[in-house]
Design an enzyme around this catalytic site. Structure first.
Site, PDB file in Angstrom:
ATOM      1  N   ALA A 113      49.834 -53.446 -29.064  1.00  0.00           N
ATOM      2  CA  ALA A 113      50.550 -52.423 -28.316  1.00  0.00           C
ATOM      3  C   ALA A 113      51.527 -51.774 -29.279  1.00  0.00           C
ATOM      4  O   ALA A 113      51.945 -52.379 -30.276  1.00  0.00           O
ATOM      5  CB  ALA A 113      51.283 -53.014 -27.118  1.00  0.00           C
ATOM      6  N   SER A 114      51.896 -50.533 -28.999  1.00  0.00           N
ATOM      7  CA  SER A 114      52.681 -49.763 -29.966  1.00  0.00           C
ATOM      8  C   SER A 114      54.140 -50.183 -30.033  1.00  0.00           C
ATOM      9  O   SER A 114      54.748 -50.157 -31.094  1.00  0.00           O
ATOM     10  CB  SER A 114      52.595 -48.264 -29.641  1.00  0.00           C
ATOM     11  OG  SER A 114      51.261 -47.807 -29.773  1.00  0.00           O
ATOM     12  N   THR A 115      54.743 -50.573 -28.908  1.00  0.00           N
ATOM     13  CA  THR A 115      56.167 -50.894 -28.881  1.00  0.00           C
ATOM     14  C   THR A 115      56.398 -52.251 -28.234  1.00  0.00           C
ATOM     15  O   THR A 115      55.532 -52.790 -27.528  1.00  0.00           O
ATOM     16  CB  THR A 115      56.958 -49.833 -28.095  1.00  0.00           C
ATOM     17  OG1 THR A 115      56.607 -49.921 -26.696  1.00  0.00           O
ATOM     18  CG2 THR A 115      56.643 -48.425 -28.601  1.00  0.00           C
ATOM     19  N   GLN A 170      55.900 -52.604 -24.465  1.00  0.00           N
ATOM     20  CA  GLN A 170      54.551 -52.675 -23.912  1.00  0.00           C
ATOM     21  C   GLN A 170      53.991 -54.089 -24.055  1.00  0.00           C
ATOM     22  O   GLN A 170      54.348 -54.815 -24.978  1.00  0.00           O
ATOM     23  CB  GLN A 170      53.640 -51.677 -24.631  1.00  0.00           C
ATOM     24  CG  GLN A 170      54.067 -50.226 -24.440  1.00  0.00           C
ATOM     25  CD  GLN A 170      53.253 -49.281 -25.303  1.00  0.00           C
ATOM     26  OE1 GLN A 170      52.948 -49.580 -26.453  1.00  0.00           O
ATOM     27  NE2 GLN A 170      52.915 -48.127 -24.760  1.00  0.00           N
TER      28      GLN A 170
END
Length: 212
Positions: A9-11, A14
């Site tokens: 996940a990007s961050t 998330q």
């Protein structure tokens, strides 16, 4: 063949593990199981992904990388995608993506003739390239729309910028400075990256020797 699940996940906000149960069920239906998991919260537009690199290091020739969608593996530009493909091909690893049916043949116990297998690999590689390009375009479009939204908000006097999470910053500072924990332990307990720990602590020390 060992199958390794890769979740990204990007961050940190998330849930990178969101698709874990779906991947388990997918390979179970094919009569296989996942040998190990590699999970991280890092942008897919960067190759600086420790868990992905660890997976590539751990895997043996002929093993497989299982992903939910191709964009979990790559939102890279052409140069980055070429580099990642080279790393995968050097280990002769298979990429199996739930959104790419042509890749599912790697989980089949049926063995075709050499020509058929070569054709399937060629088709699968072409589809991987196409989906990786689409994922990159989606990433660029979202960044562009975000930038346009910020410009509009600034023009209307509504843009405040990204607000710092003061409670999280306080927790990081207390763990790292007041409690004397290591950067890695602080990052784990605060659920952030080590770089975030360093950045927050340095920032607070610059602003105030005793910020909290």
């Amino acid at each position: 063949m060992y199958i390794f699940g890769y979740l990204r996940a990007s961050t940190n906000e998330q849930d990178a593990k969101r698709a874990q149960d779906s991947l388990k069920a997918f390979v179970s239906e094919k009569g296989h199981r996942i040998a190990g998991w590699y999970i991280e919260n890092v942008s897919g537009a960067s190759l600086q992904r420790p868990e992905l690199m660890r997976l590539l290091e751990d895997a043996a020739p002929g093993d497989a990388i299982l992903i939910e969608q191709v964009d979990r593996l790559s939102r890279l530009d052409d140069k980055g995608w070429s580099k990642l493909k080279s790393l995968i091909q050097e280990k002769d690893l298979k990429v199996i993506s739930m959104d790419l049916p042509t890749s599912h043949v790697a989980l089949s116990n049926q063995v075709g003739d050499e020509f058929t297998n070569s054709m399937l690999r060629a088709i699968n590689n072409m589809m991987l390239d196409m989906l990786a390009a689409i994922a990159r375009k989606d990433y660029q479009d979202r960044r562009r729309r975000q930038a346009e939204g910020i410009i509009k908000a600034k023009d209307e006097g509504k843009y405040r910028g990204r607000q710092a999470d003061e409670a999280l910053h306080q927790k990081i500072y207390q763990l790292r400075v007041e409690n004397g924990l290591s950067i890695s332990d602080t990052a784990r307990l605060a659920d952030v990256s080590g770089r975030t720990v360093i950045r927050v602590v340095n920032k607070l020390k610059e602003l105030n020797p005793h910020p909290y």
